[in-house]
Scaffold this motif. Sequence first.
Motif, PDB file in Angstrom:
ATOM      1  N   GLN A  44      59.905  11.897 -13.765  1.00  0.00           N
ATOM      2  CA  GLN A  44      60.976  11.646 -12.820  1.00  0.00           C
ATOM      3  C   GLN A  44      60.474  10.801 -11.663  1.00  0.00           C
ATOM      4  O   GLN A  44      59.283  10.791 -11.341  1.00  0.00           O
ATOM      5  N   ARG A  45      61.408  10.112 -11.026  1.00  0.00           N
ATOM      6  CA  ARG A  45      61.057   9.348  -9.842  1.00  0.00           C
ATOM      7  C   ARG A  45      60.642  10.307  -8.740  1.00  0.00           C
ATOM      8  O   ARG A  45      61.287  11.345  -8.531  1.00  0.00           O
ATOM      9  N   GLU A  46      59.575   9.983  -8.026  1.00  0.00           N
ATOM     10  CA  GLU A  46      59.074  10.873  -6.985  1.00  0.00           C
ATOM     11  C   GLU A  46      58.858  10.131  -5.675  1.00  0.00           C
ATOM     12  O   GLU A  46      58.560   8.930  -5.653  1.00  0.00           O
ATOM     13  N   PHE A  47      58.983  10.875  -4.607  1.00  0.00           N
ATOM     14  CA  PHE A  47      58.786  10.333  -3.267  1.00  0.00           C
ATOM     15  C   PHE A  47      57.320  10.004  -3.037  1.00  0.00           C
ATOM     16  O   PHE A  47      56.434  10.751  -3.469  1.00  0.00           O
ATOM     17  N   VAL A  48      57.071   8.873  -2.356  1.00  0.00           N
ATOM     18  CA  VAL A  48      55.703   8.476  -2.026  1.00  0.00           C
ATOM     19  C   VAL A  48      55.480   8.483  -0.510  1.00  0.00           C
ATOM     20  O   VAL A  48      54.578   9.135  -0.014  1.00  0.00           O
ATOM     21  N   ALA A  49      56.308   7.733   0.211  1.00  0.00           N
ATOM     22  CA  ALA A  49      56.115   7.624   1.657  1.00  0.00           C
ATOM     23  C   ALA A  49      57.388   7.100   2.302  1.00  0.00           C
ATOM     24  O   ALA A  49      58.180   6.417   1.666  1.00  0.00           O
ATOM     25  N   SER A  62      49.999  13.816  -2.692  1.00  0.00           N
ATOM     26  CA  SER A  62      49.133  13.131  -3.648  1.00  0.00           C
ATOM     27  C   SER A  62      48.590  11.799  -3.132  1.00  0.00           C
ATOM     28  O   SER A  62      47.620  11.271  -3.688  1.00  0.00           O
ATOM     29  N   VAL A  63      49.205  11.240  -2.078  1.00  0.00           N
ATOM     30  CA  VAL A  63      48.759   9.937  -1.578  1.00  0.00           C
ATOM     31  C   VAL A  63      48.249  10.001  -0.142  1.00  0.00           C
ATOM     32  O   VAL A  63      47.758   8.987   0.379  1.00  0.00           O
ATOM     33  N   LYS A  64      48.324  11.146   0.490  1.00  0.00           N
ATOM     34  CA  LYS A  64      47.858  11.279   1.873  1.00  0.00           C
ATOM     35  C   LYS A  64      46.396  10.892   1.986  1.00  0.00           C
ATOM     36  O   LYS A  64      45.566  11.301   1.179  1.00  0.00           O
ATOM     37  N   GLY A  65      46.092  10.100   3.008  1.00  0.00           N
ATOM     38  CA  GLY A  65      44.730   9.657   3.236  1.00  0.00           C
ATOM     39  C   GLY A  65      44.340   8.427   2.434  1.00  0.00           C
ATOM     40  O   GLY A  65      43.284   7.837   2.675  1.00  0.00           O
ATOM     41  N   ARG A  66      45.184   8.036   1.476  1.00  0.00           N
ATOM     42  CA  ARG A  66      44.882   6.860   0.650  1.00  0.00           C
ATOM     43  C   ARG A  66      45.900   5.738   0.849  1.00  0.00           C
ATOM     44  O   ARG A  66      45.549   4.556   0.800  1.00  0.00           O
ATOM     45  N   PHE A  67      47.154   6.108   1.056  1.00  0.00           N
ATOM     46  CA  PHE A  67      48.227   5.132   1.231  1.00  0.00           C
ATOM     47  C   PHE A  67      48.658   5.102   2.686  1.00  0.00           C
ATOM     48  O   PHE A  67      48.598   6.118   3.388  1.00  0.00           O
ATOM     49  N   ALA A  68      49.119   3.933   3.134  1.00  0.00           N
ATOM     50  CA  ALA A  68      49.629   3.797   4.496  1.00  0.00           C
ATOM     51  C   ALA A  68      50.895   2.951   4.467  1.00  0.00           C
ATOM     52  O   ALA A  68      50.893   1.842   3.923  1.00  0.00           O
ATOM     53  N   ILE A  69      51.952   3.484   5.064  1.00  0.00           N
ATOM     54  CA  ILE A  69      53.211   2.761   5.136  1.00  0.00           C
ATOM     55  C   ILE A  69      53.388   2.193   6.531  1.00  0.00           C
ATOM     56  O   ILE A  69      52.996   2.816   7.523  1.00  0.00           O
ATOM     57  N   SER A  70      53.957   1.005   6.602  1.00  0.00           N
ATOM     58  CA  SER A  70      54.222   0.371   7.891  1.00  0.00           C
ATOM     59  C   SER A  70      55.472  -0.504   7.749  1.00  0.00           C
ATOM     60  O   SER A  70      55.926  -0.754   6.631  1.00  0.00           O
ATOM     61  N   ARG A  71      56.009  -0.920   8.874  1.00  0.00           N
ATOM     62  CA  ARG A  71      57.199  -1.771   8.809  1.00  0.00           C
ATOM     63  C   ARG A  71      57.194  -2.782   9.936  1.00  0.00           C
ATOM     64  O   ARG A  71      56.618  -2.541  11.005  1.00  0.00           O
ATOM     65  N   ASN A  83      45.131   2.277  -1.063  1.00  0.00           N
ATOM     66  CA  ASN A  83      43.676   2.226  -1.186  1.00  0.00           C
ATOM     67  C   ASN A  83      43.193   3.345  -2.083  1.00  0.00           C
ATOM     68  O   ASN A  83      43.923   4.298  -2.369  1.00  0.00           O
ATOM     69  N   SER A  84      41.958   3.236  -2.521  1.00  0.00           N
ATOM     70  CA  SER A  84      41.344   4.258  -3.380  1.00  0.00           C
ATOM     71  C   SER A  84      42.277   4.607  -4.532  1.00  0.00           C
ATOM     72  O   SER A  84      42.513   5.787  -4.819  1.00  0.00           O
ATOM     73  N   LEU A  85      42.782   3.602  -5.182  1.00  0.00           N
ATOM     74  CA  LEU A  85      43.747   3.812  -6.250  1.00  0.00           C
ATOM     75  C   LEU A  85      43.147   4.600  -7.398  1.00  0.00           C
ATOM     76  O   LEU A  85      41.956   4.478  -7.717  1.00  0.00           O
ATOM     77  N   LYS A  86      44.006   5.407  -8.022  1.00  0.00           N
ATOM     78  CA  LYS A  86      43.630   6.228  -9.164  1.00  0.00           C
ATOM     79  C   LYS A  86      44.523   5.869 -10.352  1.00  0.00           C
ATOM     80  O   LYS A  86      45.660   5.415 -10.158  1.00  0.00           O
ATOM     81  N   PRO A  87      44.055   6.107 -11.561  1.00  0.00           N
ATOM     82  CA  PRO A  87      44.901   5.826 -12.730  1.00  0.00           C
ATOM     83  C   PRO A  87      46.257   6.539 -12.652  1.00  0.00           C
ATOM     84  O   PRO A  87      47.266   5.998 -13.122  1.00  0.00           O
ATOM     85  N   GLU A  88      46.279   7.710 -12.045  1.00  0.00           N
ATOM     86  CA  GLU A  88      47.544   8.452 -11.942  1.00  0.00           C
ATOM     87  C   GLU A  88      48.517   7.838 -10.939  1.00  0.00           C
ATOM     88  O   GLU A  88      49.657   8.297 -10.819  1.00  0.00           O
TER      89      GLU A  88
END
Length: 122
Positions: A44-49, A62-71, A83-88
């Motif tokens: 299913q589609r899941e929330f990221v940020a 699952s993405v805290k500390g690795r992804f950063a959102i900005s606008r 950053n620090s991308l994983k296969p998942e």
Amino acid sequence: QVQLVESGGGLAEAGGSLRLACVASGSILSINAMGWYRQAPGKQREFVATITSGTTTHYAESVKGRFAISRDNVKNTVYLQMNSLKPEDTAVYYCNYGLVITETRIRSGAYWGQGTQVTVSS
């Protein structure tokens, strides 16, 4: 109506980085929250940020500390630095406009981009 166009997806190795961008056009109000969701094959589609009109951000665990959102409200653009991308993290990433954020939940907005594929190799 609101139109959303994503860019920046592609192939990355595990541990690598990618930066997604989403440009919004149409009846845009900078006070509205923008964000990112993702959908992996068979899931299913899941929330990221998400980010509000100011600097308030929320992330999936699952993405805290690795992804950063900005606008950039002048450019009507939201970014997702991954950053620090994983296969998942492999999924189609969708931009979303008009998210509703309360103390107990985050609900997606009515407008979606077409999605951009992110593939992370191990």
